[in-house]
Structures are given as C-alpha cells and as structure tokens.
Design a protein around this motif. Sequence first.
Motif, PDB file in Angstrom:
ATOM      1  N   ILE A 104     -80.160  21.461 -15.962  1.00 17.30           N
ATOM      2  CA  ILE A 104     -79.683  20.092 -16.153  1.00 17.30           C
ATOM      3  C   ILE A 104     -78.963  20.080 -17.498  1.00 17.30           C
ATOM      4  CG2 ILE A 104     -80.280  17.663 -16.393  1.00 17.30           C
ATOM      5  CD1 ILE A 104     -82.726  18.044 -14.739  1.00 17.30           C
ATOM      6  N   VAL A 105     -77.697  19.743 -17.466  1.00 15.47           N
ATOM      7  CA  VAL A 105     -76.901  19.711 -18.697  1.00 15.47           C
ATOM      8  C   VAL A 105     -76.476  18.268 -18.966  1.00 15.47           C
ATOM      9  CG1 VAL A 105     -74.740  20.472 -19.771  1.00 15.47           C
ATOM     10  CG2 VAL A 105     -76.140  22.098 -18.495  1.00 15.47           C
ATOM     11  N   GLY A 106     -76.699  17.809 -20.179  1.00 13.12           N
ATOM     12  CA  GLY A 106     -76.339  16.447 -20.563  1.00 13.12           C
ATOM     13  C   GLY A 106     -75.019  16.438 -21.308  1.00 13.12           C
ATOM     14  N   ILE A 107     -74.198  15.436 -21.019  1.00 12.52           N
ATOM     15  CA  ILE A 107     -72.977  15.246 -21.805  1.00 12.52           C
ATOM     16  C   ILE A 107     -73.150  13.969 -22.605  1.00 12.52           C
ATOM     17  CG2 ILE A 107     -70.487  14.865 -21.726  1.00 12.52           C
ATOM     18  CD1 ILE A 107     -70.251  16.610 -19.464  1.00 12.52           C
ATOM     19  N   LEU A 108     -73.087  14.119 -23.914  1.00 14.35           N
ATOM     20  CA  LEU A 108     -73.274  12.993 -24.817  1.00 14.35           C
ATOM     21  C   LEU A 108     -71.985  12.786 -25.594  1.00 14.35           C
ATOM     22  CD1 LEU A 108     -76.617  14.284 -26.346  1.00 14.35           C
ATOM     23  CD2 LEU A 108     -76.414  12.501 -24.658  1.00 14.35           C
ATOM     24  N   GLY A 109     -71.848  11.626 -26.184  1.00 16.97           N
ATOM     25  CA  GLY A 109     -70.679  11.385 -27.032  1.00 16.97           C
ATOM     26  C   GLY A 109     -70.435   9.903 -27.167  1.00 16.97           C
ATOM     27  N   GLY A 163     -64.451  10.354 -23.606  1.00 13.17           N
ATOM     28  CA  GLY A 163     -63.857  11.096 -22.489  1.00 13.17           C
ATOM     29  C   GLY A 163     -64.880  11.760 -21.588  1.00 13.17           C
ATOM     30  N   LYS A 164     -66.146  11.340 -21.695  1.00 10.00           N
ATOM     31  CA  LYS A 164     -67.213  11.966 -20.893  1.00 10.00           C
ATOM     32  C   LYS A 164     -66.977  11.736 -19.397  1.00 10.00           C
ATOM     33  CE  LYS A 164     -70.268   9.427 -22.980  1.00 10.00           C
ATOM     34  NZ  LYS A 164     -69.348   8.670 -23.855  1.00 10.00           N
ATOM     35  N   THR A 165     -66.705  10.464 -19.048  1.00 11.74           N
ATOM     36  CA  THR A 165     -66.471  10.148 -17.638  1.00 11.74           C
ATOM     37  C   THR A 165     -65.213  10.851 -17.144  1.00 11.74           C
ATOM     38  OG1 THR A 165     -67.626   8.046 -17.800  1.00 11.74           O
ATOM     39  CG2 THR A 165     -65.995   8.227 -16.042  1.00 11.74           C
ATOM     40  N   THR A 166     -64.179  10.853 -17.967  1.00 15.97           N
ATOM     41  CA  THR A 166     -62.942  11.539 -17.589  1.00 15.97           C
ATOM     42  C   THR A 166     -63.236  13.010 -17.291  1.00 15.97           C
ATOM     43  OG1 THR A 166     -61.672  10.031 -18.981  1.00 15.97           O
ATOM     44  CG2 THR A 166     -60.607  12.120 -18.391  1.00 15.97           C
ATOM     45  N   ALA A 167     -64.046  13.628 -18.133  1.00 16.99           N
ATOM     46  CA  ALA A 167     -64.361  15.058 -17.936  1.00 16.99           C
ATOM     47  C   ALA A 167     -65.113  15.271 -16.625  1.00 16.99           C
ATOM     48  CB  ALA A 167     -65.170  15.586 -19.121  1.00 16.99           C
ATOM     49  N   VAL A 168     -66.153  14.468 -16.378  1.00 21.24           N
ATOM     50  CA  VAL A 168     -66.929  14.725 -15.151  1.00 21.24           C
ATOM     51  C   VAL A 168     -66.127  14.334 -13.913  1.00 21.24           C
ATOM     52  CG1 VAL A 168     -69.211  14.661 -16.240  1.00 21.24           C
ATOM     53  CG2 VAL A 168     -68.298  12.574 -15.215  1.00 21.24           C
ATOM     54  N   ARG A 202     -79.783  21.841 -21.588  1.00 20.28           N
ATOM     55  CA  ARG A 202     -78.745  21.985 -22.611  1.00 20.28           C
ATOM     56  C   ARG A 202     -77.985  20.668 -22.711  1.00 20.28           C
ATOM     57  NH1 ARG A 202     -78.047  27.036 -23.993  1.00 20.28           N
ATOM     58  NH2 ARG A 202     -75.954  26.805 -24.811  1.00 20.28           N
ATOM     59  N   VAL A 203     -77.421  20.407 -23.878  1.00 23.16           N
ATOM     60  CA  VAL A 203     -76.546  19.247 -24.007  1.00 23.16           C
ATOM     61  C   VAL A 203     -75.236  19.680 -24.653  1.00 23.16           C
ATOM     62  CG1 VAL A 203     -78.406  17.538 -24.167  1.00 23.16           C
ATOM     63  CG2 VAL A 203     -77.513  18.536 -26.233  1.00 23.16           C
ATOM     64  N   ALA A 204     -74.183  18.966 -24.279  1.00 18.39           N
ATOM     65  CA  ALA A 204     -72.873  19.180 -24.900  1.00 18.39           C
ATOM     66  C   ALA A 204     -72.452  17.836 -25.471  1.00 18.39           C
ATOM     67  CB  ALA A 204     -71.865  19.665 -23.862  1.00 18.39           C
ATOM     68  N   ILE A 205     -72.022  17.840 -26.725  1.00 15.92           N
ATOM     69  CA  ILE A 205     -71.579  16.595 -27.349  1.00 15.92           C
ATOM     70  C   ILE A 205     -70.056  16.614 -27.403  1.00 15.92           C
ATOM     71  CG2 ILE A 205     -71.639  15.200 -29.456  1.00 15.92           C
ATOM     72  CD1 ILE A 205     -74.470  16.288 -29.928  1.00 15.92           C
ATOM     73  N   ILE A 206     -69.450  15.616 -26.772  1.00 12.29           N
ATOM     74  CA  ILE A 206     -67.990  15.511 -26.773  1.00 12.29           C
ATOM     75  C   ILE A 206     -67.589  14.462 -27.802  1.00 12.29           C
ATOM     76  CG2 ILE A 206     -65.953  14.794 -25.444  1.00 12.29           C
ATOM     77  CD1 ILE A 206     -67.050  15.987 -23.011  1.00 12.29           C
ATOM     78  N   ASP A 207     -66.658  14.831 -28.658  1.00 10.51           N
ATOM     79  CA  ASP A 207     -66.127  13.878 -29.633  1.00 10.51           C
ATOM     80  C   ASP A 207     -64.717  14.333 -29.988  1.00 10.51           C
ATOM     81  OD1 ASP A 207     -66.157  11.654 -31.252  1.00 10.51           O
ATOM     82  OD2 ASP A 207     -67.237  12.611 -32.895  1.00 10.51           O
ATOM     83  N   GLY A 208     -63.835  13.371 -30.158  1.00 13.74           N
ATOM     84  CA  GLY A 208     -62.462  13.721 -30.507  1.00 13.74           C
ATOM     85  C   GLY A 208     -61.803  14.614 -29.456  1.00 13.74           C
ATOM     86  N   LEU A 236     -73.770  15.210 -35.993  1.00 12.27           N
ATOM     87  CA  LEU A 236     -72.725  16.042 -35.388  1.00 12.27           C
ATOM     88  C   LEU A 236     -71.474  15.220 -35.088  1.00 12.27           C
ATOM     89  CD1 LEU A 236     -75.104  18.096 -33.123  1.00 12.27           C
ATOM     90  CD2 LEU A 236     -73.618  19.051 -34.893  1.00 12.27           C
ATOM     91  N   THR A 237     -71.654  13.975 -34.628  1.00 12.11           N
ATOM     92  CA  THR A 237     -70.474  13.173 -34.330  1.00 12.11           C
ATOM     93  C   THR A 237     -69.830  12.650 -35.610  1.00 12.11           C
ATOM     94  OG1 THR A 237     -71.917  11.295 -33.853  1.00 12.11           O
ATOM     95  CG2 THR A 237     -71.083  12.511 -31.958  1.00 12.11           C
TER      96      THR A 237
END
Length: 299
Positions: A31-36, A41-46, A198-204, A295-296
Amino acid sequence: MALIEVRGLRKSYGEKRVLRGVDLQVEAGQIVGILGPNGAGKTTAVECIGGLRTPDAGTIAVAGLDPQSEAAALRQLLGMQLQECRLPARITPLEALELFASFYPDPLPATDLLGRFGLAAQAGARFERLSGGQQQRLSVALALVGRPRIAILDELTTELDPAARREIWGYLSDLRAQGVTMLLVTHSMEEAAHLCDRVAIIDGGRVVAHGSPADLTTAAQAQQTSFEADLPEAMLARLAELPGVRAVRRDGARIVIDGDDDSPQTVLTALIEGGVRPARLRVAAPTLDDAYLRLTEAS
Ligand SMILES: Nc1ncnc2c1ncn2[C@@H]1O[C@H](COP(=O)(O)OP(=O)(O)OP(=O)(O)O)[C@@H](O)[C@H]1O
C-alpha cells in the motif's frame, strides 16, 4: 520490475505545469500513500496512472500495461475510486454495485459489499439522498467490486467518521493480506502511518520524498523538547545557538525547542550546566505530520 512504474511523468493544464517529472514505483502487494499539499497534482498523477488523463510526457506501466493504449486490459485488473463520486442522482447503491459488477468476470456479490461498507440499510436509497460519508463508502465499494489486483483510492476516508474510517482501514488491510496492491491519495498522516508500507510526497510537481513512514519520520529528525523554567532571554539565545537546535520559542509558561535527534540531550546538558532545573520536561518523538511539514516546507 515494480507493479506500477512511473518515470518522468509530466502534465500541464494550459500554461499551468502541474507535474514536472514524477517518478514512482509501487511494488506488488504494497500500500503506497501519495501525500502533498492541495493542488500539488496528486489526483492528476493517479488519474494518469489509471488511464483517465493523458500525460504530456513520461512513461507509465501498470502490471506492464500502458494505461493509454491498453486501457481495456487495464480496466480488468484496476479498480479506481475517484475523489468525486459522480453517479446519477436516482441510482441506488445496490443498482450501482450491480451495474459495476456486470463489467467484471468474477465480481464480489453486491450484497456482501453493502454489508461490509455499512450500506445495507441504504441499499435501495437514491444516491442523492445518501450522506457524504455514505456516498464515499459506496465509491470505495465500487472501486473494489471487480476484485481488482490493483486499487487506486483517492481521498478514501475524508468524509468518514472515526469508526467508519477504522472499518475501511481494516478492510484494506485484509485486501493487502490477499495480495491487492493499493495506491492511496490522502491528506491524513494517521491514515498513511496506519496503512501505508511506503509514502511518496509530491510537491512542486515532483516527488520530494519517498520511503516508509518510519524512514520519513526519522529523516525529518525532528525532536521537540519542552519544559517549564524561568529563563532569561540570554539563556534562550544560548539554547538557540546549540548544535542541532533549529528553533526555540515560548509557549505560555513552556519553552519549546525543535531540533535534530541529538538535540534533547544537548539542550539538557546546557540547562544543567547553566544551573537550570527544567520542570515538566517532555521530549516528543517526531510524527509523520512533522516529517511532512518539514519536507514540504523544504521543497
Ligand atoms: N481539468 C483541469 N483543468 C485545469 N486545471 C486543473 C484541472 N484539474 C486540475 N487542475 C489544476 O491542477 C492542479 C493540481 O490539481 P490536482 O487535483 O491534481 O491536485 P491535488 O494534489 O489532487 O489537490 P487536492 O489535495 O486539493 O485534491 C490544481 O491547481 C488544479 O486546479
């Protein structure tokens, strides 16, 4: 090769560059989480990963399939819950589940899902009459009705009360135990810490950090030492200069000090050497929240 493999994903809306080279790998069974932050752009990515949006550049492989050119094959193994569940106002949960089930060769029985998602009493209610939380539960059930190998869930529990959220977490943990791979978009650090491997943080427009929740928390190296003491400003200034100390502030009667992993010890030593006896001393371990904010902010 990872089950989901994203490289150099770029996407703009007109002049607005939303994704600027996103790399992401999701291993089978994780299970991988996308945070940001909002609008990162999290929704755009998925949605690109699920084949609902066309990337401007980059490559995406989901179980070896290209979401654009092999969309029909992908639909058989991917379940997708969208951030906004758009269904006809008059459709009922039972009808919606039976309709979605008809797209798959071996769907879960609709009545089981209604029970599992606490919607049995609303089976025949119109969609427009469901509460926000009930609509959200239905949208998760719809994503899972086809027994997907991979599920993409976008803000899965935003509207849910704490008990319903725990139930859905329990259900997703069961699914992971059965080998289902999941990609979750979430704003809830509690959810990420509880569920995600795992988590991935999207920013910028990029992934600015990824790892297990514990790795990210450790990487943030945020320790907070706080205590009560009558300290002159000069002593506060001296504490602020100590190695590893990032910030010193007063919070009512308390002095609050943020710093790296070694900072509590450094601060205590300095206080003792200065003849200060700190009262009600507390050292707070870093949380995923702290890690996320650092991190953000840093990016
Ligand atoms: N169809 C669209 N047309 C134009 N701009 C869009 C479109 N969809 C999203 N955007 C913009 O792209 C940016 C990223 O949106 P996206 O929904 O992917 O972000 P997000 O990280 O999921 O945000 P949130 O946490 O608020 O849900 C936002 O600024 C949004 O306004």
